[in-house]
Write an enzyme that holds these catalytic residues in place. Structure first.
Site, mmCIF file in Angstrom:
data_model
loop_
_atom_site.group_PDB
_atom_site.id
_atom_site.type_symbol
_atom_site.label_atom_id
_atom_site.label_comp_id
_atom_site.label_asym_id
_atom_site.label_seq_id
_atom_site.Cartn_x
_atom_site.Cartn_y
_atom_site.Cartn_z
ATOM 1 C CB SER A 149 26.853 32.731 60.949
ATOM 2 O OG SER A 149 25.827 33.167 60.090
ATOM 3 N NE ARG A 218 28.274 40.580 51.192
ATOM 4 C CZ ARG A 218 28.685 39.697 52.099
ATOM 5 N NH1 ARG A 218 27.963 38.607 52.326
ATOM 6 N NH2 ARG A 218 29.801 39.882 52.775
ATOM 7 C CG ASP A 316 22.291 38.111 65.388
ATOM 8 O OD1 ASP A 316 21.610 38.346 64.366
ATOM 9 O OD2 ASP A 316 23.103 37.174 65.460
ATOM 10 C CG HIS A 349 24.501 37.483 62.202
ATOM 11 N ND1 HIS A 349 24.243 36.448 63.071
ATOM 12 C CD2 HIS A 349 25.064 36.920 61.099
ATOM 13 C CE1 HIS A 349 24.613 35.302 62.521
ATOM 14 N NE2 HIS A 349 25.129 35.556 61.333
ATOM 15 C CG ASP A 350 28.740 40.695 59.980
ATOM 16 O OD1 ASP A 350 28.465 39.481 59.877
ATOM 17 O OD2 ASP A 350 28.975 41.424 59.003
#
Length: 370
Positions: A149, A218, A316, A349-350
Site C-alpha cells: 500500500s 475511516r 483493488d 486492496h486489503d
C-alpha cells in the site's frame, strides 16, 4: 494528542537536524522499529518492511511482544517471510503516531505537540527515515525491501534515493504515483476530519477529539479497502435485528452499516487525526514521474535493483493492478528481472492482509529465489 506505541518497540534517534524534502527539518526525531530473526555474520540476509498508512512496526509476534501482529500469518518461522532464514526489520513511518516522530509528538523547541507546525511530510521523508534504521543496524545492503500500500510508494522512493541499498524488491498493492480516484477519496477523508468542529485547526485533545470526522474518514477508507464483491458476499442486504437497529429514523438499518460503524469506532481513538492528515497527503503528493520529466515509467527505470515482484489484487480499486503492472514494466526498463502477478482475489486492496492463500505463496516463492 496521544501516541500509541506497541510494547517491544525499539527506537532509533534520527540525525538532527533531519531535513525534509519540502522544506524544514526535524530536531531530536526518532523512528520506531521491530526486528525478527538473526542477522547473519555476513549481514546479507536482511529484509526491510515498510508499511501502509496506519500500521505500527509490530508486524508479527516476538519475545518482546507476544501479541499477534498485523502481518502475523506472513512473517515468522516457516512462514512466507521465513525468520529462520531472514533477519526482518519493520519500521513505523515517520509522521505516524505509533512511536515514530509525527504531528502528535512533542516539539522540543516548544515542549508542546507539533500539531500543524510539523513540517510538510513527503513519502521521500518516510523512505529517508527508514534508510537511517538500516544504516544504524550496520546493514550495507538489504536482500529485499517489501512495501505494501503506502509502503509500496515508500519502497520505490527508498530504492530511487538510495541506490544499491537493496538487491531486490517486492511491491504489494502499491503504486508509483497517486491516481485521481485515490486522491479524491483521501481528499474527502481529510475534509471530513477538518470539517469536524472539534478538529479546531489541529488543536484538539482527548476531551475535544474530532471523533465524527475520524469516523467518516475511516468509513470512507474501509469502503475502498474491500471490493463490492466482498461487501455483497459478507453482508448482502441483511438487516439488523430490531434490538440492534438505530432509533434514529435515518440511522443504522443494514448489517453492513453496523460493520462500518463498529470498525470506525475501534479505529478513531487509536490513531491521531493530524498524523492521518499528514500521511494521507504525502501519498497524494507522491509521483515518480517528477524525477523523469513527467514520465512515470522513465522514473521507475531510474531505480537500480536486481530482481522485483509486483503483486496486486484484481478487485483493488484504490491501487488497481494496472499500477503494479506498471511498476514491473518500469523496473524492467531499468534492467531489473521484474515480474508482475495479478491475483484473482475478491477482497480488494486489503487482500494482502487477509488473503494469505494467494499472497503468501507468491511472496514466499520469490524470496526462495534470492
Amino acid at each position: 494528542m496521544t501516541e500509541f506505541i506497541p510494547p517491544g518497540s525499539l527506537f532509533l534517534p534520527l540525525p538532527s537536524p533531519f531535513p525534509m524534502k519540502r522544506g524544514g527539518a526535524l530536531h531530536g526525531a526518532r523512528i520506531a522499529y521491530e526486528t525478527w530473526g538473526e542477522l547473519a555474520p555476513t549481514r546479507d540476509n536482511a529484509i526491510l518492511i515498510v508499511t501502509g498508512l496506519s500500521p505500527d512496526a509490530h508486524a508479527a509476534s516476538h519475545a518482546g511482544n507476544p501479541e499477534p501482529g498485523w502481518w502475523e500469518r506472513m512473517l515468522g518461522p516457516g512462514k512466507p517471510i521465513d525468520t529462520d532464514r531472514w533477519f526482518v526489520v519493520c519500521v513505523n513511518s515517520l509522521g505516524s503516531c505509533k512511536g515514530s516522530t509525527g504531528p502528535a509528538s512533542t516539539d522540543p523547541a516548544t515542549g508542546e505537540p507539533y500539531r500543524l507546525e510539523f513540517p510538510e511530510l513527503s513519502i521521500e521523508d518516510v523512505a529517508d527515515a527508514a534508510r537511517e534504521v538500516v544504516r544504524a543496524l550496520g546493514i550495507e545492503q538489504l536482500a529485499c525491501i517489501i512495501g505494501n500500500s503506502m509502503g509500496g510508494m515508500t519502497a520505490l522512493a527508498f530504492l530511487l534515493r538510495h541506490p544499491g541499498v537493496a538487491r531486490s524488491h517486492i511491491n504489494i498493492s502499491g503504486s508509483a504515483q497517486a491516481l485521481p480516484f485515490s486522491i479524491a477519496i483521501r481528499s474527502l477523508q481529510r475534509e471530513a476530519i477538518r470539517l469536524d468542529p472539534n478538529w479546531n485547526g489541529g488543536r484538539y485533545d482527548e476531551a475535544t477529539y474530532p471523533e465524527s470526522g475520524m469516523r467518516m474518514a475511516r468509513k470512507l477508507g474501509v469502503i475502498t479497502y474491500r471490493s463490492a464483491l466482498e461487501w455483497d458476499g459478507r453482508f448482502g442486504r441483511v438487516r439488523l435485528d430490531s434490538d440492534q437497529a438505530d432509533d434514529d429514523p435515518f440511522g443504522l438499518e443494514f448489517q453492513v452499516e453496523s460493520y462500518l460503524e463498529g470498525h470506525a469506532r475501534r479505529f478513531v481513538r487509536r490513531f491521531d487525526p493530524n498524523c492521518y492528515l499528514y500521511l494521507s497527503r504525502s501519498m497524494d503528493w507522491f509521483d515518480l514521474a517528477e524525477y523523469a520529466d513527467g514520465d512515470v515509467l522513465a522514473g521507475l527505470a531510474l531505480i537500480d535493483v536486481d530482481k522485483a515482484l509486483a503483486l496486486g489484487a484484481s478487485t483493488d480499486i484504490l491501487f488497481p493492478v494496472e499500477q503494479q503492472q506498471q511498476i514491473a514494466e518500469g523496473l524492467a526498463r531499468g534492467g531489473a528481472d521484474a515480474r508482475f502477478i495479478g491475483l484473482d482475489s475478491h477482497q480488494g486492496h486489503d487482500a494482502f492482509l487477509v488473503d494469505f492463500e494467494r499472497f503468501g505463496p507468491a511472496v514466499g516463492d520469490f524470496l526462495a529465489t534470492l
